[in-house]
Design an enzyme around this catalytic site. Structure first.
Site, PDB file in Angstrom:
ATOM      1  N   LYS A 162      47.691  27.158  40.512  1.00 42.35           N
ATOM      2  CA  LYS A 162      46.288  26.785  40.331  1.00 42.35           C
ATOM      3  C   LYS A 162      45.423  28.029  40.166  1.00 42.35           C
ATOM      4  CE  LYS A 162      42.844  26.163  43.006  1.00 42.35           C
ATOM      5  NZ  LYS A 162      41.755  26.634  42.139  1.00 42.35           N
ATOM      6  N   GLU A 235      47.378  36.965  50.521  1.00 42.79           N
ATOM      7  CA  GLU A 235      46.902  38.272  50.056  1.00 42.79           C
ATOM      8  C   GLU A 235      45.397  38.164  50.002  1.00 42.79           C
ATOM      9  OE1 GLU A 235      48.912  39.164  46.416  1.00 42.79           O
ATOM     10  OE2 GLU A 235      50.845  39.316  47.399  1.00 42.79           O
ATOM     11  N   CYS A 269      41.120  43.818  44.845  1.00 41.37           N
ATOM     12  CA  CYS A 269      41.259  43.731  46.307  1.00 41.37           C
ATOM     13  C   CYS A 269      41.451  45.111  46.897  1.00 41.37           C
ATOM     14  CB  CYS A 269      42.417  42.817  46.664  1.00 41.37           C
ATOM     15  SG  CYS A 269      43.974  43.288  45.879  1.00 41.37           S
ATOM     16  N   GLU A 366      33.143  43.390  52.269  1.00 44.68           N
ATOM     17  CA  GLU A 366      33.788  43.668  50.982  1.00 44.68           C
ATOM     18  C   GLU A 366      32.807  43.321  49.857  1.00 44.68           C
ATOM     19  OE1 GLU A 366      36.814  40.955  49.562  1.00 44.68           O
ATOM     20  OE2 GLU A 366      37.908  42.595  48.649  1.00 44.68           O
TER      21      GLU A 366
HETATM   22  P1  NAD Z   1      38.361  32.523  46.893  1.00 40.31           P
HETATM   23  O1  NAD Z   1      38.969  32.588  48.239  1.00 40.31           O
HETATM   24  O2  NAD Z   1      36.990  31.984  46.758  1.00 40.31           O
HETATM   25  O3  NAD Z   1      39.265  31.630  45.916  1.00 40.31           O
HETATM   26  C1  NAD Z   1      40.605  31.935  45.660  1.00 40.31           C
HETATM   27  C2  NAD Z   1      41.316  30.683  45.172  1.00 40.31           C
HETATM   28  O4  NAD Z   1      41.361  29.706  46.219  1.00 40.31           O
HETATM   29  C3  NAD Z   1      40.642  29.978  44.001  1.00 40.31           C
HETATM   30  O5  NAD Z   1      41.646  29.521  43.113  1.00 40.31           O
HETATM   31  C4  NAD Z   1      39.938  28.823  44.669  1.00 40.31           C
HETATM   32  O6  NAD Z   1      39.708  27.733  43.789  1.00 40.31           O
HETATM   33  C5  NAD Z   1      40.928  28.446  45.747  1.00 40.31           C
HETATM   34  N1  NAD Z   1      40.398  27.712  46.911  1.00 40.31           N
HETATM   35  C6  NAD Z   1      39.119  27.558  47.301  1.00 40.31           C
HETATM   36  N2  NAD Z   1      39.071  26.832  48.459  1.00 40.31           N
HETATM   37  C7  NAD Z   1      40.362  26.547  48.797  1.00 40.31           C
HETATM   38  C8  NAD Z   1      40.964  25.878  49.902  1.00 40.31           C
HETATM   39  N3  NAD Z   1      40.247  25.349  50.896  1.00 40.31           N
HETATM   40  N4  NAD Z   1      42.313  25.821  49.939  1.00 40.31           N
HETATM   41  C9  NAD Z   1      43.071  26.369  48.952  1.00 40.31           C
HETATM   42  N5  NAD Z   1      42.537  27.021  47.896  1.00 40.31           N
HETATM   43  C10 NAD Z   1      41.195  27.116  47.826  1.00 40.31           C
HETATM   44  O7  NAD Z   1      38.471  33.995  46.313  1.00 40.31           O
HETATM   45  P2  NAD Z   1      37.890  34.547  44.930  1.00 40.31           P
HETATM   46  O8  NAD Z   1      36.408  34.696  45.074  1.00 40.31           O
HETATM   47  O9  NAD Z   1      38.438  33.745  43.814  1.00 40.31           O
HETATM   48  O10 NAD Z   1      38.584  35.990  44.863  1.00 40.31           O
HETATM   49  C11 NAD Z   1      38.030  37.135  45.429  1.00 40.31           C
HETATM   50  C12 NAD Z   1      38.741  37.497  46.705  1.00 40.31           C
HETATM   51  O11 NAD Z   1      40.142  37.604  46.462  1.00 40.31           O
HETATM   52  C13 NAD Z   1      38.323  38.852  47.249  1.00 40.31           C
HETATM   53  O12 NAD Z   1      38.135  38.763  48.644  1.00 40.31           O
HETATM   54  C14 NAD Z   1      39.516  39.746  46.940  1.00 40.31           C
HETATM   55  O13 NAD Z   1      39.640  40.854  47.796  1.00 40.31           O
HETATM   56  C15 NAD Z   1      40.635  38.789  47.086  1.00 40.31           C
HETATM   57  N6  NAD Z   1      41.827  39.283  46.387  1.00 40.31           N
HETATM   58  C16 NAD Z   1      42.892  39.719  47.128  1.00 40.31           C
HETATM   59  C17 NAD Z   1      44.012  40.234  46.494  1.00 40.31           C
HETATM   60  C18 NAD Z   1      45.201  40.730  47.281  1.00 40.31           C
HETATM   61  O14 NAD Z   1      46.283  40.837  46.708  1.00 40.31           O
HETATM   62  N7  NAD Z   1      45.069  41.050  48.557  1.00 40.31           N
HETATM   63  C19 NAD Z   1      44.056  40.310  45.109  1.00 40.31           C
HETATM   64  C20 NAD Z   1      42.956  39.872  44.385  1.00 40.31           C
HETATM   65  C21 NAD Z   1      41.844  39.349  45.046  1.00 40.31           C
END
Ligand code: NAD
Length: 463
Positions: A162, A235, A269, A366
């Protein structure tokens, strides 16, 4: 959506915005519960065949990698259109995804013999888990999709993937491209607005959730996985510190330090999110970064001159603007940037903030955007304490000329990866794991395959 090998589009659609214009430019299928059930059922149905033959899996992943590579010119503009990044970076992201799939084709969960006596052998073998939910964010949609599906598939699992609702299209296209190489049902891509992610993470047919995203959402995923004891890889976010040591050759490392913070508009990230500079070299570090920020070309990703595109979506753009305003209101000085650009779309001037310290939101939280605080420190012990004084623990870096001294400092940083005189570099073979709130579980190389399997032990007598 790609369910099994068939493209499925339900009645419901949702808008996808181009961040370079701020306007809707496409729509994507909004997956409901019934289609999600179909996708999970397809993954369950395909699992016995897929897990049975590691050689066939390797061949299919190699073919998938080739298909993705061939489709790079189709995938890259879609990625730029929905995410904003410069086209050549979008293309590089697609090629990186192809390379990741190719690398995974050679990975196997090899058995380990732990006892080998005249009486018996005891061997640890590994089994795949079943259908895996892969949930991705919007910063590297294609690369992170590949990073999730590659180890899961290599280990013999099937996948329901997804993407973020901000960037569904490149992932949907990736799914269609891979469907040319993978057997039906092995990879299923579902796009949709949330709560689709929550439904998928909680689905009873899913045996593991591999999630990349924010800490807040990661905790929800962990809670819903707990109810079913699903296996989990998280992650999550980072607030990586870069410590510039007093003996650093600032002019030599400044380009690398700058791009370690600002690549992909800071939406990485493991980007540098705060710089600690010695008080006596503080102005020199701020100036070196500010000069580079000021000359960076910010433009639509379709413009060949663009070095940075827009921030990827409206909420993130608002968050960056809010954190920068808050810092300025708390006495920070914008050595470069400090404001949104006066044009349509979500463009923000690359921003270097001086005169800012711990306790201000942009240092403590962040920012995930093109704004970098530089903090003065009096001695190195203090810099290490401040770097570690956070719930995050993804990566970090130390910048200095005396490498032994830099290594001694690097060892003290509480995070999963530490670099000396660089940041952001990572091979497919190394373990990637955040400490503290930055993650749970380990990805990368054999660790990624292990985390998509479980051990079982076979005791076999000689006679
Ligand atoms: P987010 O947590 O808002 O969303 C991530 C994903 O989760 C999306 O696909 C979203 O639709 C889905 N989602 C939302 N609510 C959910 C739920 N209750 N259960 C399951 N899935 C759900 O994050 P974002 O804004 O898309 O991404 C930015 C964040 O991602 C930043 O904090 C960044 O640091 C982190 N990130 C981490 C890594 C890593 O490898 N550590 C890599 C890239 C990004």
């Amino acid at each position: 959506m790609t369910i099994g090998s068939a493209a499925v589009v339900g009645d419901a659609l949702f808008d996808v915005v181009n961040p370079a214009t701020g306007r809707v430019w496409a729509q994507a299928p909004d997956c409901g519960r019934d289609l999600l059930d179909e996708a999970v059922a397809a993954a369950e149905g395909a699992w016995p065949g897929w897990r049975a033959d590691p050689e066939a899996r390797g061949a299919a992943l190699t073919a998938g990698a080739a298909a993705v590579r061939e489709a790079a010119d189709d995938l890259a503009p879609v990625l730029t259109g929905e995410q904003g990044k410069p086209l050549r970076e979008a293309r590089a992201e697609v090629l990186h995804a192809a390379a990741r799939l190719e690398h995974a084709a050679g990975l196997r969960a090899e058995p380990v013999v732990i006892t080998d006596t005249p009486e018996e052998t005891v061997e640890v073998r590994r089994r795949p888990l079943g259908p895996v939910a892969a949930i991705a964010p919007w910063n590297f949609p294609v690369q992170l999709a590949a990073a999730k599906i590659a180890p899961a598939l290599a280990a013999g699992n099937t996948v329901v993937l997804k993407p973020s609702p901000y960037t569904p299209l490149s992932t949907l296209l990736l799914g269609r491209v891979l469907a040319r190489a993978l057997p039906p049902g092995v990879l299923n891509v579902v796009s949709g607005r949330d709560p689709l992610g929550a439904w998928l993470a909680a689905h009873p047919g899913i045996r593991k959730v591999n999630f990349t995203g924010s800490v807040a959402t990661g905790k929800h995923v962990a809670a819903s996985a707990a109810a079913d004891l699903k296996r989990l890889t998280l992650e999550l976010g980072g607030n990586d510190a870069a410590i510039v040591l007093p003996d650093a050759d600032v002019e030599t490392v400044a380009d690398r330090l700058f791009w370690s913070a600002f690549a992909n508009c800071g939406q990485i990230c493991m980007a540098v999110k705060r710089v600690y500079a010695p008080a006596e070299r503080y102005e020199e570090v701020v100036e070196a970064l500010a000069v580079r920020a000021a000359r960076t070309v910010v433009a639509a990703g379709t413009d060949p001159a663009a070095q940075l595109g827009p921030v990827a979506n409206r909420p993130q753009f608002g968050r960056v603007a809010e954190l920068v305003s808050d810092a300025l209101a708390h006495g920070a000085r914008a050595a470069a940037g400090g404001r949104a650009l006066d044009r349509a779309g979500y463009f923000f001037a690359p921003t270097v903030l001086a005169g800012v310290s711990d306790g201000v939101r942009i240092v403590d939280e962040e920012q995930f955007g093109p704004a970098l605080p530089v903090i003065a420190y009096a001695d190195v012990d203090e810099a290490v304490d401040r770097a570690n004084h956070t719930r995050y623990g993804l990566c970090g870096s130390v910048w200095g000329t005396d490498l032994d001294r830099a290594e001694a400092v690097a060892e003290r940083l509480e995070c999963g990866t530490v670099w000396i005189n660089r940041h952001l570099q990572m091979s497919f073979d190394e373990p990637f794991a955040g400490t503290k709130w930055s993650g749970l579980g380990v990805s990368g190389g054999p660790w990624g395959v292990h985390s998509h399997t479980e051990p079982f032990v076979l005791h076999r007598p000689r006679t």
